[in-house]
Design an enzyme around this catalytic site. Structure first.
Site, PDB file in Angstrom:
ATOM      1  N   ARG A 287      61.303 -61.746 -57.065  1.00  0.00           N
ATOM      2  CA  ARG A 287      60.309 -61.642 -58.156  1.00  0.00           C
ATOM      3  C   ARG A 287      59.166 -62.620 -57.904  1.00  0.00           C
ATOM      4  O   ARG A 287      58.000 -62.278 -58.102  1.00  0.00           O
ATOM      5  CB  ARG A 287      60.963 -61.907 -59.503  1.00  0.00           C
ATOM      6  CG  ARG A 287      61.915 -60.818 -59.955  1.00  0.00           C
ATOM      7  CD  ARG A 287      62.435 -61.094 -61.345  1.00  0.00           C
ATOM      8  NE  ARG A 287      61.398 -60.961 -62.348  1.00  0.00           N
ATOM      9  CZ  ARG A 287      61.458 -61.479 -63.572  1.00  0.00           C
ATOM     10  NH1 ARG A 287      62.524 -62.177 -63.938  1.00  0.00           N
ATOM     11  NH2 ARG A 287      60.466 -61.294 -64.424  1.00  0.00           N
TER      12      ARG A 287
ATOM     13  N   CYS B 281      59.343 -69.402 -65.860  1.00  0.00           N
ATOM     14  CA  CYS B 281      60.191 -68.305 -65.378  1.00  0.00           C
ATOM     15  C   CYS B 281      59.504 -67.021 -65.814  1.00  0.00           C
ATOM     16  O   CYS B 281      58.281 -66.925 -65.774  1.00  0.00           O
ATOM     17  CB  CYS B 281      61.613 -68.428 -65.933  1.00  0.00           C
ATOM     18  SG  CYS B 281      61.703 -68.504 -67.733  1.00  0.00           S
TER      19      CYS B 281
END
Length: 283
Positions: A180, A239
């Site tokens: 990611r 995050c």
């Protein structure tokens, strides 16, 4: 003795009937928002009350926020009281995701001045593995008054992150998976990539093969290797939505590296504004 980062299943079991110990179940699933509540009803650690990431530990999503905006602290303070949390209590939080969700409540309590909060090592799986019982009985909660002492320097907003990155005055660490972070895989947010200048430390690296946190000395060495000369108080964690980033904050605190902060909106907020820089694999 108070616990501020982690607590073992053995110690929690010894204190299970201590009225000054408040236990909170934070199980949740990003793919099924009801999964945690269902798991709680099927069985939980005795005396634990259940809280939800999306309804209790976050506020409503707007066009400008990430997926889990910080909750209204006035409302959250009232909820703490409703859950029986007083300022002198020892709070223990747990989940079934190695602290990935419990870490959010750990961080929120600390933001409101409550340092006596710890995450259960290994979560409910470790509790069961050690042979301790669970129950379906609901706890008897005595409402209390929680007095907050807000530390609003504990987090940064998007503009602060943007400005501090431009001045090179922070070290930004992204807790998402390498895939990611590199923009090779994105199944949750509409834009893939990362904030230019951010380093990557997936929160799973804080754990051993059993799902327990690495020893403080090991975590200390690993983070110092990543940070170089950066002092912990200049570190900002992010995050996807400001949840698993708290796991890295917890790991640093457990390693004796105190004072790092949270970019609460994280990636899912950052990409809401097309004028913010984004690193993609093709660039």
């Amino acid at each position: 003795m108070s616990y501020n980062t982690l607590v073992s299943a053995d110690i929690l079991h010894q204190q299970l009937d201590n009225p000054n110990w408040i236990i909170v179940d934070c199980r949740f699933s990003l793919t099924d928002s009801e999964a945690g509540a269902k798991a709680y009803r099927r069985g939980h650690i005795p005396h634990a009350r259940y809280v939800r990431l999306d309804k209790d530990l976050s506020s409503k999503i707007t066009a400008h926020t990430g997926r889990h905006p910080l909750p209204d602290f006035t409302v959250l303070t009232r909820k703490f009281g409703d859950w029986g949390i007083e300022n002198h209590c020892q709070v223990i939080v747990y989940d079934n995701a190695a602290g990935a969700f419990a870490g959010r409540l750990w961080w929120l309590l600390r933001c409101l001045g409550h340092d006596n909060v710890a995450v259960l090592e290994g979560g409910i799986q470790q509790w069961l593995k050690q042979g301790y019982k669970i129950t379906t009985s609901l706890p008897k909660i005595k409402p209390a008054i929680f007095k907050p002492y807000l530390h609003n320097e504990s987090w940064l907003n998007a503009l602060q992150v943007q400005n501090n990155l431009a001045r090179k005055s922070i070290c930004l660490i992204d807790a998402r998976s390498p895939e990611r972070y590199r923009g090779e895989q994105e199944l949750i947010d509409p834009v893939a990539g990362h904030i230019p200048g951010a380093l990557n430390r997936p929160f799973q690296l804080n754990l051993d093969a059993r799902g327990l946190f690495l020893p403080p000395s090991t975590l200390n060495k690993q983070f110092n290797r990543l940070l170089g000369d950066e002092a912990p108080e200049y570190v900002v964690h992010m995050c996807g939505s400001g949840v698993t980033a708290c796991h890295n904050i917890l790991a640093m605190e457990h390693a004796g590296l105190k004072g790092s902060k949270l970019y609460a909106g994280s990636w899912s907020e950052w990409i809401r504004n097309k004028n913010r820089a984004v690193f993609r694999p093709s660039t």
